[in-house]
Design an enzyme around this catalytic site. Structure first.
Site, PDB file in Angstrom:
ATOM      1  CE  LYS A   1       4.040  -5.850  -0.157  1.00 14.31           C
ATOM      2  NZ  LYS A   1       2.882  -6.738  -0.105  1.00 14.31           N
TER       3      LYS A   1
ATOM      4  CE  LYS B   1       3.576  -2.004  10.924  1.00 11.97           C
ATOM      5  NZ  LYS B   1       2.708  -2.202   9.769  1.00 11.97           N
TER       6      LYS B   1
ATOM      7  CE  LYS C   1       5.348 -11.371   8.870  1.00 14.27           C
ATOM      8  NZ  LYS C   1       4.065 -11.792   9.379  1.00 14.27           N
TER       9      LYS C   1
END
Ligand code: TRP
Length: 332
Positions: free
Chosen positions: A115, A197, A200
């Site tokens: 992140k 994976k 969204k």
């Protein structure tokens, strides 16, 4: 028998609608677990602000997440459903636990590394201490089991370490939680890049199906799903696209790969993709209807969340009191 059931706790961030992958990997199981376990389900809005959010949108998405979970079958009579920020104990325990968490252990977290690479303009301390808040979420409720996907496994491991360390220093306080691995744990991959994976945040919207996609969009996305040139509905490492579609079909019908292969013997991918789209639509369209009905009744959602918060608070406050006593905070 009520209090002999094991307790399960899970959380989901209210950052946009859930994908088909979230549904199969998490939310669907949340529903199924309710009869056999004492379930506590949390909307993790405090975790959500580790990435910059628009306030009005976060508020809206928090209610929407609650409506969608209810529409998916979370029953507020059976389980506790609440919003993290409504229970102050999460912030309180998080601070105490952060003082039992080695800095070095947090620097090893994959998610922090990923992140902070993705948002170099906003590497805030909350992003770094995120796993400590997650440990507090879990330990506050003496959860026995935590259903987690692969991306949260390291955070659960840290939770176990923190609990064990605290118990070692201050005496038995926390239940050390185990991971709950669902029996049918199909991992759903991107429809466009089946080695990744389903997510969204994928820039290609055809890679994921959202639970709130309309019927035509669902069909279109499945029609465009990447397959291969072999033309045969068969699972295998050499056929990641088709295998992923089979996993989806299996997750929605309960059929095993062998049965799916038999069912589509002699059929092309076109037929198969439409069949997959059909079972997904059959599941999602009624959920969407119920979701819209619930969202129209904000008062109901807010009542459910207020009651959930009250029930959660009763458990969580007890844990915080115990912890405050153990660490030597003066009681008046
Ligand atoms: N971090 C989890 C996620 O992003 C959400 C979460 C927050 C959670 N607190 C939790 C999951 C406690 C399980 C238990 O997926």
């Amino acid at each position: 028998m009520e209090n002999q059931k094991k307790r399960i706790l899970s959380g989901i961030q209210p950052t946009g609608t859930f994908t088909l992958g979230n549904y199969v990997g998490a939310v669907r199981n949340w529903d199924a677990l309710q009869d056999d376990y004492d379930c506590i389900y949390m909307i993790a809005n405090m975790h959500a602000i580790t990435v910059r959010q628009t306030p009005a949108e976060l508020r809206r998405k928090t209610r929407e997440a609650a409506a969608l979970l209810l529409a998916c079958g979370i029953d507020p009579e059976k389980s506790v459903l609440f919003v993290q920020s409504h229970v102050r104990a999460h912030a309180e325990l998080s601070w105490v636990l952060s003082c039992s968490t080695p800095f070095g252990e947090l620097t090893r977290m994959h998610q922090f590394k990923e992140k902070s690479a993705k948002h170099p303009e906003d590497i805030n301390a909350g992003l770094f201490t995120y796993p400590v808040l997650m440990a507090a979420d879990i330990l506050l409720y003496n959860a026995d089991l935590v259903p987690v996907g692969i991306d949260q496994k390291q955070h659960l491991e840290l939770t176990r370490n923190v609990a064990q360390r605290f118990n070692g220093i201050y005496g038995d306080t926390f239940v050390v939680p185990d991971a709950y691995i669902p029996k049918t744990g199909a991992k759903i991959m991107s429809l466009q890049e089946p080695d990744k994976k389903m997510s969204k945040s994928d820039t290609n919207v055809n890679g994921f199906v959202l639970m709130l996609d309309d019927a035509d969009t669902i069909v279109r996305k499945f029609k465009r799903a990447v397959t291969d040139s072999d033309g045969c509905v068969r699972a295998g490492d050499d056929k990641p696209g088709v295998t992923n579609l089979m996993s989806i079909y299996g997750a929605f019908t309960g059929k095993e790969f062998a049965a799916i292969e038999r069912e589509f013997e002699g059929h092309g991918y076109g037929d198969f993709k439409l069949a997959v789209a059909e079972v997904v639509k059959d599941k999602f369209l009624p959920i969407q209807q119920e979701y819209r009905r619930l969202l129209d009744d904000k008062a109901y959602i807010d009542t459910v969340l207020a009651q959930g918060a009250q029930r959660a608070e009763a458990i969580a406050n007890r844990t915080v009191s115990k912890v405050y006593r153990k660490v030597g905070f003066l009681q008046l």
